[in-house]
Design an enzyme around this catalytic site. Structure first.
Site, PDB file in Angstrom:
ATOM      1  N   HIS A  47       3.821  60.607  29.210  1.00 14.80           N
ATOM      2  CA  HIS A  47       3.805  61.118  30.150  1.00 14.80           C
ATOM      3  C   HIS A  47       4.160  60.761  31.024  1.00 14.80           C
ATOM      4  O   HIS A  47       4.900  60.492  32.262  1.00 14.80           O
ATOM      5  CB  HIS A  47       4.646  62.721  30.025  1.00 14.80           C
ATOM      6  CG  HIS A  47       4.961  63.623  28.302  1.00 14.80           C
ATOM      7  ND1 HIS A  47       4.458  64.144  27.743  1.00 14.80           N
ATOM      8  CD2 HIS A  47       6.426  63.721  28.932  1.00 14.80           C
ATOM      9  CE1 HIS A  47       5.384  64.536  26.694  1.00 14.80           C
ATOM     10  NE2 HIS A  47       6.713  63.775  27.398  1.00 14.80           N
ATOM     11  N   ARG A 153      13.777  66.933  33.584  1.00 13.30           N
ATOM     12  CA  ARG A 153      12.051  67.633  33.349  1.00 13.30           C
ATOM     13  C   ARG A 153      11.638  69.327  33.965  1.00 13.30           C
ATOM     14  O   ARG A 153      10.998  69.635  35.019  1.00 13.30           O
ATOM     15  CB  ARG A 153      10.905  66.376  32.923  1.00 13.30           C
ATOM     16  CG  ARG A 153      11.224  65.312  32.501  1.00 13.30           C
ATOM     17  CD  ARG A 153      10.407  64.019  32.233  1.00 13.30           C
ATOM     18  NE  ARG A 153      10.442  63.472  32.160  1.00 13.30           N
ATOM     19  CZ  ARG A 153      11.471  62.285  32.098  1.00 13.30           C
ATOM     20  NH1 ARG A 153      11.262  62.516  32.850  1.00 13.30           N
ATOM     21  NH2 ARG A 153      11.177  61.293  31.207  1.00 13.30           N
ATOM     22  N   ARG A 189      16.286  70.544  30.661  1.00 10.64           N
ATOM     23  CA  ARG A 189      15.545  70.873  29.269  1.00 10.64           C
ATOM     24  C   ARG A 189      14.415  71.883  29.577  1.00 10.64           C
ATOM     25  O   ARG A 189      13.565  72.054  30.892  1.00 10.64           O
ATOM     26  CB  ARG A 189      14.894  69.861  28.810  1.00 10.64           C
ATOM     27  CG  ARG A 189      13.606  69.993  27.807  1.00 10.64           C
ATOM     28  CD  ARG A 189      12.985  68.895  27.539  1.00 10.64           C
ATOM     29  NE  ARG A 189      12.022  68.380  28.310  1.00 10.64           N
ATOM     30  CZ  ARG A 189      10.987  67.071  28.443  1.00 10.64           C
ATOM     31  NH1 ARG A 189      11.217  66.491  27.488  1.00 10.64           N
ATOM     32  NH2 ARG A 189      10.010  67.176  29.334  1.00 10.64           N
ATOM     33  N   GLU A 284      13.738  65.099  18.439  1.00  7.93           N
ATOM     34  CA  GLU A 284      13.014  64.398  18.312  1.00  7.93           C
ATOM     35  C   GLU A 284      12.158  64.621  17.681  1.00  7.93           C
ATOM     36  O   GLU A 284      10.899  63.676  17.781  1.00  7.93           O
ATOM     37  CB  GLU A 284      12.182  65.082  19.418  1.00  7.93           C
ATOM     38  CG  GLU A 284      12.563  65.712  21.147  1.00  7.93           C
ATOM     39  CD  GLU A 284      12.420  66.392  22.155  1.00  7.93           C
ATOM     40  OE1 GLU A 284      10.878  65.519  22.345  1.00  7.93           O
ATOM     41  OE2 GLU A 284      12.512  67.550  22.274  1.00  7.93           O
ATOM     42  N   ASN A 307      10.917  58.699  22.935  1.00  9.60           N
ATOM     43  CA  ASN A 307       9.394  58.110  22.835  1.00  9.60           C
ATOM     44  C   ASN A 307       8.760  59.390  21.599  1.00  9.60           C
ATOM     45  O   ASN A 307       7.980  58.449  20.924  1.00  9.60           O
ATOM     46  CB  ASN A 307       8.855  58.419  24.121  1.00  9.60           C
ATOM     47  CG  ASN A 307       9.466  58.205  24.907  1.00  9.60           C
ATOM     48  OD1 ASN A 307      10.049  56.886  24.767  1.00  9.60           O
ATOM     49  ND2 ASN A 307       9.959  58.824  26.029  1.00  9.60           N
ATOM     50  N   ASP A 308       9.616  60.469  21.454  1.00  7.34           N
ATOM     51  CA  ASP A 308       9.226  61.488  20.401  1.00  7.34           C
ATOM     52  C   ASP A 308       9.416  61.126  18.995  1.00  7.34           C
ATOM     53  O   ASP A 308       9.041  61.468  17.593  1.00  7.34           O
ATOM     54  CB  ASP A 308       8.685  63.262  20.905  1.00  7.34           C
ATOM     55  CG  ASP A 308       7.859  63.834  21.808  1.00  7.34           C
ATOM     56  OD1 ASP A 308       6.837  63.472  21.848  1.00  7.34           O
ATOM     57  OD2 ASP A 308       8.213  64.262  22.695  1.00  7.34           O
ATOM     58  N   ARG A 318       1.631  58.671  20.799  1.00  2.00           N
ATOM     59  CA  ARG A 318       2.038  58.151  21.472  1.00  2.00           C
ATOM     60  C   ARG A 318       1.448  57.963  22.405  1.00  2.00           C
ATOM     61  O   ARG A 318       1.232  56.779  23.366  1.00  2.00           O
ATOM     62  CB  ARG A 318       3.555  59.074  22.337  1.00  2.00           C
ATOM     63  CG  ARG A 318       3.146  60.195  22.323  1.00  2.00           C
ATOM     64  CD  ARG A 318       4.422  61.259  23.034  1.00  2.00           C
ATOM     65  NE  ARG A 318       5.539  60.382  24.407  1.00  2.00           N
ATOM     66  CZ  ARG A 318       6.339  60.962  25.031  1.00  2.00           C
ATOM     67  NH1 ARG A 318       6.335  62.155  24.407  1.00  2.00           N
ATOM     68  NH2 ARG A 318       6.446  60.120  26.141  1.00  2.00           N
ATOM     69  N   CYS A 355      18.116  59.976  26.143  1.00  2.00           N
ATOM     70  CA  CYS A 355      16.883  60.216  27.093  1.00  2.00           C
ATOM     71  C   CYS A 355      15.427  60.089  26.787  1.00  2.00           C
ATOM     72  O   CYS A 355      14.718  59.592  27.894  1.00  2.00           O
ATOM     73  CB  CYS A 355      16.779  61.707  27.690  1.00  2.00           C
ATOM     74  SG  CYS A 355      16.750  63.274  26.699  1.00  2.00           S
TER      75      CYS A 355
END
Length: 434
Positions: A47, A153, A189, A284, A307-308, A318, A355
């Site tokens: 992140h 976020r 989110r 995710e 990413n997740d 990650r 995203c």
């Protein structure tokens, strides 16, 4: 490194080196002075790295520990090639300047057309949105030609507070973002903490593997008062613009139904009509992608957090300093899950976006266009260039390339495919030649 150890003032063209940086550390950096960060821990999809790139700061993770001894050393940071060059020669600096100038010219050209829509050569329109973390990002998104916020976020809005924000405080922030965007959609989110995103006012128990523990919607459902307060703030602010609510880390229909019930109950208490507010989820977790056909009946949209999704599909943390480099979202397994998700959404008349970091990767954009993704939500500085890239693609040709990519053996083969000159010509199709 903690924020306390970062000097209050840094010289221009600073490359900041550290063992690690938290998202809150990163958010406090000044891009006017800090041009790059290098950490010995973490990965490219951590992140902190994501947030740095969104701020226009180059980021590279998993670098050798000896960088911690380089204070005051002149270096060249090339994140595209993945190296930190020590004590560069004048020739090497000059070569980098040539590359940098060419990139700046490309950015300038893309920026000149930032407000034009992203329509492919064969006439297919894609929405190019941005990921933001604070109110000021919304204004920057408008200036960069962003057509929506694909991901706010919300946890980063309050990361530096020692106590939880009040309901009124939250409402005012969401209202300010909506007013800045006008009628551009805003996807918020709900609070997504855990893993590498701690919040001082919301302590979570220490876990051996926090990425497989209390994260995302699990925290919200376990602490319903926190989720309900945020939902109320969102609903109260909704009349100021085009609000969409998104739940993170949903792994099952059971979780989705519980989260939607919270929205319904709070809307009834407030006597607010939510028929115009879209409700969606992040994809995710592999189980969500596999069950997308079932989940699609209960949402208005999907937003794929690559990413997740990559982390959980490949079973690679990650932020792992050794393995994060091979946690590549272009792995065919991840692409197949994206394909399943998009098809499931479209079969139910719903839209699907990306995203995660993959949405802004040059190698990935043609594949995602070929897979039929409706929205690409990228770091705000990348918006004009992603729009520019989409305008030079033929979607039908990209569909063929996407099929080839999903048939590759691994991410390395996919990268090779996408960097093959023949592929670069192919994704433009025949239309451009006529």
């Amino acid at each position: 490194m903690s924020q306390d150890t970062i000097p209050a003032e840094l010289p221009e063209n600073t490359i900041l080196v550290a063992k690690d940086l938290t998202p809150s550390d990163t958010a406090k950096l000044n891009p006017a002075f800090v041009k790059g960060i290098c950490t010995t821990l973490g990965g490219a999809s951590s992140h902190s790295a994501i947030l740095a790139r969104a701020m226009g700061i180059a980021a590279m993770a998993g670098v050798e520990a000896k960088i911690m001894t380089l204070h005051g050393t002149e270096v060249l940071l090339d994140t595209a090639k993945g190296y930190l060059l020590l004590s560069p020669t004048e020739a090497e600096i000059a070569q980098l300047d040539v590359i940098k100038n060419a990139a700046e010219q490309q950015k300038a050209s893309a920026f000149a057309h930032k407000d034009e829509t992203a329509v492919t050569l064969d006439g297919v329109r894609f929405e190019i949105a941005g990921n933001i973390a604070k109110v000021s990002d919304a204004q920057k998104l408008v200036e960069m030609g962003g057509e929506a916020v694909g991901l706010l976020r919300s946890e980063f809005l309050y990361q530096d507070q020692s106590v939880a924000p009040s309901e009124d405080d939250q409402e005012q922030v969401y209202r300010a973002v909506l007013q800045t965007l006008g009628q551009r959609p805003l996807v918020v989110r709900t609070l997504d903490v855990g893993g590498d995103k701690p919040l001082a006012y919301l302590p979570l128990p220490k876990e051996d593997n926090p990425f497989l523990g209390e994260r995302g919607i699990r925290v919200g459902l376990d602490k319903p008062a926190v989720l309900r307060q945020q939902v109320r703030a969102l609903l109260k602010a909704a009349e100021a613009g085009n609000l969409r609510i998104m739940f993170p880390m949903v792994a099952s229909l059971f979780e989705l139904k519980l989260a939607k019930q919270v929205v319904k109950e709070e809307a009834e208490k407030l006597a607010i009509d939510i028929s115009g507010i879209q409700i969606g989820i992040m994809i995710e977790v592999p189980s969500a992608a596999v069950m997308a056909d079932v989940l699609a009946e209960h949402v208005d949209f999907f937003s794929i957090g690559t990413n997740d999704l990559t982390q959980y599909t490949l079973a690679i943390d990650r932020g792992h300093p050794k393995l994060a480099a091979i946690a590549d979202g272009l792995h065919p397994a991840v692409l197949r899950l994206i394909d399943m998700t998009v098809k499931a959404a479209h079969a139910k008349g719903k839209w699907a976006g990306i995203c995660g970091g993959l949405a802004g990767e040059k190698d990935a954009v043609p594949i995602l266009v070929g897979l039929g993704i409706d929205e690409l939500s990228v770091s705000v500085p990348s918006i004009p260039e992603v729009k520019h890239q989409v305008r030079h693609l033929n979607q039908q040709a990209c569909q063929l390339i996407a099929a080839k990519a999903m048939s590759c053996a691994d991410a390395k083969d996919v990268r090779a495919l996408m960097r093959d000159p023949n592929t670069l010509l192919a994704v433009k199709g025949d239309i451009e030649k006529r």
